[in-house]
Design a protein around this motif. Sequence first.
Motif, PDB file in Angstrom:
ATOM      1  N   ASP A   1       0.838  -1.202   0.000  1.00 45.37           N
ATOM      2  CA  ASP A   1       0.000   0.000   0.000  1.00 45.37           C
ATOM      3  C   ASP A   1       0.872   1.253   0.000  1.00 45.37           C
ATOM      4  O   ASP A   1       0.566   2.235  -0.646  1.00 45.37           O
ATOM      5  CB  ASP A   1      -0.905   0.029   1.237  1.00 45.37           C
ATOM      6  CG  ASP A   1      -2.051  -0.960   1.141  1.00 45.37           C
ATOM      7  OD1 ASP A   1      -2.519  -1.215   0.014  1.00 45.37           O
ATOM      8  OD2 ASP A   1      -2.468  -1.480   2.185  1.00 45.37           O
TER       9      ASP A   1
ATOM     10  N   HIS B   1      -7.229   6.609  -8.082  1.00 40.23           N
ATOM     11  CA  HIS B   1      -7.348   5.552  -7.067  1.00 40.23           C
ATOM     12  C   HIS B   1      -6.619   5.965  -5.790  1.00 40.23           C
ATOM     13  O   HIS B   1      -7.123   5.779  -4.683  1.00 40.23           O
ATOM     14  CB  HIS B   1      -6.782   4.240  -7.614  1.00 40.23           C
ATOM     15  CG  HIS B   1      -6.776   3.123  -6.617  1.00 40.23           C
ATOM     16  ND1 HIS B   1      -7.921   2.517  -6.175  1.00 40.23           N
ATOM     17  CD2 HIS B   1      -5.752   2.540  -5.946  1.00 40.23           C
ATOM     18  CE1 HIS B   1      -7.606   1.588  -5.283  1.00 40.23           C
ATOM     19  NE2 HIS B   1      -6.289   1.587  -5.123  1.00 40.23           N
ATOM     20  N   GLN B   2      -5.407   6.524  -5.928  1.00 41.72           N
ATOM     21  CA  GLN B   2      -4.656   6.969  -4.752  1.00 41.72           C
ATOM     22  C   GLN B   2      -5.376   8.106  -4.040  1.00 41.72           C
ATOM     23  O   GLN B   2      -5.417   8.144  -2.808  1.00 41.72           O
ATOM     24  CB  GLN B   2      -3.242   7.411  -5.161  1.00 41.72           C
ATOM     25  CG  GLN B   2      -2.343   6.245  -5.548  1.00 41.72           C
ATOM     26  CD  GLN B   2      -1.026   6.713  -6.137  1.00 41.72           C
ATOM     27  OE1 GLN B   2      -0.983   7.608  -6.974  1.00 41.72           O
ATOM     28  NE2 GLN B   2       0.063   6.079  -5.705  1.00 41.72           N
TER      29      GLN B   2
ATOM     30  N   GLN C   1      -8.153   6.643  -2.027  1.00 41.42           N
ATOM     31  CA  GLN C   1      -7.619   6.024  -0.811  1.00 41.42           C
ATOM     32  C   GLN C   1      -7.339   7.080   0.250  1.00 41.42           C
ATOM     33  O   GLN C   1      -7.679   6.913   1.419  1.00 41.42           O
ATOM     34  CB  GLN C   1      -6.300   5.290  -1.109  1.00 41.42           C
ATOM     35  CG  GLN C   1      -6.433   3.961  -1.781  1.00 41.42           C
ATOM     36  CD  GLN C   1      -5.049   3.342  -1.994  1.00 41.42           C
ATOM     37  OE1 GLN C   1      -4.134   3.983  -2.498  1.00 41.42           O
ATOM     38  NE2 GLN C   1      -4.910   2.087  -1.592  1.00 41.42           N
TER      39      GLN C   1
ATOM     40  N   MET D   1      -0.295   9.705   3.587  1.00 38.11           N
ATOM     41  CA  MET D   1      -0.843   8.402   3.963  1.00 38.11           C
ATOM     42  C   MET D   1      -0.142   7.862   5.203  1.00 38.11           C
ATOM     43  O   MET D   1      -0.785   7.339   6.116  1.00 38.11           O
ATOM     44  CB  MET D   1      -0.726   7.409   2.800  1.00 38.11           C
ATOM     45  CG  MET D   1      -1.613   7.725   1.616  1.00 38.11           C
ATOM     46  SD  MET D   1      -3.376   7.623   1.954  1.00 38.11           S
ATOM     47  CE  MET D   1      -3.613   5.845   1.965  1.00 38.11           C
TER      48      MET D   1
END
Length: 195
Positions: A23, A145-146, A149, A185
């Motif tokens: 991830d 997509h990131q 997330q 993140m």
Amino acid sequence: MGIYEKLLTLQAKLKVPKGQYSDFGGYYYRSCEDITEAAKPLLLEVKAVLLLTDEIVVIGNRTYVKAVAKLIDTESDGVVEVDGYAREDESQKGKDVAQITGSCSSYARKYALNGLFALDDAKDADALPPVQQPAEKPAGKVTSHQLAQLQALAKQKGVAVDSIVAGYKLNSLQDMDTKQWAQTMNSLRKRADAQ
């Protein structure tokens, strides 16, 4: 069949898909355990044994784990061995010394197994030999997509996306690069979930 014929058979037949996903790095990879599990039935077939050992070595002022992957022919006692090295970090947040050495051992063993079984890790983020430092690559743009997330994790942690945008002095979240995304993140993962 001699040891090199057995090794040739193993190299030709051993298939280890990259079934693990990072991830943090956003890439697929194979682990040391993936390789050894895939090799076991083939080792039985060719009547050979795989042994993995570790040793701590100091090169210059750096500490490395040296892993040795040995293929031993049970019918002739012939041996082929390949070394792999991985450098221990001085410290890693959230890990004690044993965990740092353990993860370093896994990397070194994976490099040794890759060399022994001719597995190509060229597309992995950790594919360079550990003695070299990978060149810093310019950060690219994040994918949708990131971003999704990041937005989901920010919501889970109770962090306003606007504060992230302001913190990096961006016009919008879509202007974020991959380095900023990875830093954000990591930071979000360390926070407690919102109540």
